[in-house]
Design a protein around this motif. Sequence first.
Motif, short mmCIF file in Angstrom:
data_model
loop_
_atom_site.label_atom_id
_atom_site.label_comp_id
_atom_site.label_asym_id
_atom_site.label_seq_id
_atom_site.Cartn_x
_atom_site.Cartn_y
_atom_site.Cartn_z
N LYS A 149 -7.69 -0.35 6.49
CA LYS A 149 -6.36 0.27 6.41
C LYS A 149 -5.34 -0.76 5.91
CE LYS A 149 -3.39 3.35 9.12
NZ LYS A 149 -3.17 3.97 10.45
N LEU A 150 -5.40 -1.97 6.44
CA LEU A 150 -4.54 -3.05 5.97
C LEU A 150 -4.76 -3.30 4.48
CD1 LEU A 150 -2.90 -5.81 6.15
CD2 LEU A 150 -5.07 -6.85 6.86
N PHE A 151 -6.01 -3.39 4.07
CA PHE A 151 -6.35 -3.71 2.68
C PHE A 151 -5.88 -2.62 1.73
CE2 PHE A 151 -9.03 -4.41 -0.99
CZ PHE A 151 -9.09 -5.79 -1.08
N LEU A 152 -6.17 -1.36 2.05
CA LEU A 152 -5.85 -0.27 1.14
C LEU A 152 -4.35 -0.02 1.04
CD1 LEU A 152 -8.74 2.20 2.06
CD2 LEU A 152 -8.52 0.81 0.00
N TYR A 153 -3.65 -0.06 2.15
CA TYR A 153 -2.19 0.13 2.12
C TYR A 153 -1.53 -0.91 1.22
CZ TYR A 153 -0.88 3.71 5.58
OH TYR A 153 -0.64 4.89 6.23
N THR A 154 -1.89 -2.18 1.46
CA THR A 154 -1.23 -3.27 0.74
C THR A 154 -1.61 -3.27 -0.74
OG1 THR A 154 -1.38 -4.53 2.79
CG2 THR A 154 -0.76 -5.73 0.82
N LEU A 155 -2.89 -3.00 -1.01
CA LEU A 155 -3.36 -3.04 -2.39
C LEU A 155 -2.73 -1.94 -3.23
CD1 LEU A 155 -5.33 -4.60 -4.21
CD2 LEU A 155 -7.04 -2.86 -3.70
N LEU A 156 -2.56 -0.75 -2.65
CA LEU A 156 -2.00 0.37 -3.39
C LEU A 156 -0.60 0.07 -3.90
CD1 LEU A 156 -2.55 3.29 -4.29
CD2 LEU A 156 -1.49 4.07 -2.17
N GLY A 157 0.24 -0.49 -3.03
CA GLY A 157 1.59 -0.83 -3.45
C GLY A 157 1.60 -1.94 -4.49
N SER A 158 0.66 -2.87 -4.36
CA SER A 158 0.65 -4.03 -5.25
C SER A 158 0.18 -3.71 -6.66
CB SER A 158 -0.22 -5.13 -4.65
OG SER A 158 0.32 -5.57 -3.43
#
Length: 494
Positions: free
Chosen positions: A168-177
């Motif tokens: 969840k941490l990885f996907l949330y942050t990666l999507l915005g980036s």
Amino acid sequence: MPYILSIVTFLPLVGALAVLMARVMAKSEEAAAGPARWIALIASLVVLAVSVVLVAGFDPSNPAYQFVEMVPWFAGASYHLGVDGISILFVLLSAFLLPICIIASWSSIKERVAEYMIAFLILETLLIGVFTALDLFLFYIFFEGTLVPMFIIIGVWGGANRIYAAYKLFLYTLLGSVLMLAAMLYMAATAGTSSIPELTAYDWPVGVQTFLWLAFFASFAVKMPMWPVHTWLPDAHVQAPTAGSVILAGILLKLGGYGFIRFNLPMFPDASEYFTPLVMVLSVIAIIYTSLVAFRQTDIKKLIAYSSVAHMGFVTMGIFAGNDQGVQGAVFQMISHGLISSALFLCVGVVYDRMHTREIAFYGGLTSRMPWFAAIFLMFTMANVGLPGTSGFIGEVLTMVGAYQVSTWAVFFAASGVILSAVYALTLYRNVMFGEITNPALKAITDIDRRELLIFVPLIIGTIWLGVYPAAVLDITQASVSAVTAAYQTAIGG
């Protein structure tokens, strides 16, 4: 000292290689654990010492980037490092917290100790790199790179639902980036440079600013995290090991606020002014809503995680006020929160190491068994509320003073959030610390030991010192913050 920024950035990586060599040479995982702990601690202390030298040699009156290093890299990008009055304090905070994380993990982490220490040292290099990078793509590499060791720390050494929280941490942050990367590519192609100082001076058309601002905002808002993209944070905190929560709350959340100050505000001033009402609304919702949610939590760690979202609401409110008091307050609040929230998660770790549960209902009456711990927990609880004389008070007041000049209604509601923070924080303290011990398991619980006291002492000193003498931060940030806000006010015709 020449190349001091490269030294302070990559020294933790040297420490990680030393730990790896110790692991390879050891006959077993258990045999490698002791040397790995000591090598990691020594490496982190050396990094802290170098960062202190860096701050000592910094000229606070000069708003320009200092200790600049620049070597051409590839496709027009450069290995370009430098610090100003804003970024240098985050370098120091990163170096300050890592030895505390290693000491806090000394006895609680028993499996794959060498790998755990390597992950933290690599994470330190990436975090310091974010704050020292002056090239767009170098910044992005460091910024996104922090996800990998944090993902591993939560996914390997976390709680029962660690895999879910890590993804969840990885996907949330990666999507915005991904959106931010697209914006960076456009900016570099249009301006013909990836240098952050040059891009800050570039005059972006108003129409283009809107899209670029939104792309950067998408990444930094998740990292802060702002409401409503905050839901990854409580899960990540609950599942992370204690030191993982410390570094997550102490440094990783600050990457979003730092990004707003470094990119959104100075590079896209017209878009920042246009979207300021939106940011104020989101900040106020974050302060009030997450404070109410925190009050209903049954897990101590999740309560503190939601309080972090509320405190970051003050940061975003201060940054987009776009004046000296607001931005100064935002930087101060981030430094202060890095100390206070780290200490609170360490307090949770103390009782969790003994009882292996974070449920509030399990505890009660700890004051009679753990008087020293009760005093330390009270001190940081009051600092989290914003008690005058602690660093928490200075940051909140400054951000509200700055925001008041832009939006009186936002400050009115944010001030009510301060009251709500007192409600949930003091309720937690009362339920855990006061009353009679009704749980038989708690009758054998012991007070903090010397190692635990050692990790709290620097945090106590830092929190009180900044509360009594805020000029220690404000004098360093003043010139750089004034340069950012003066350019912003000039651009919007203020």
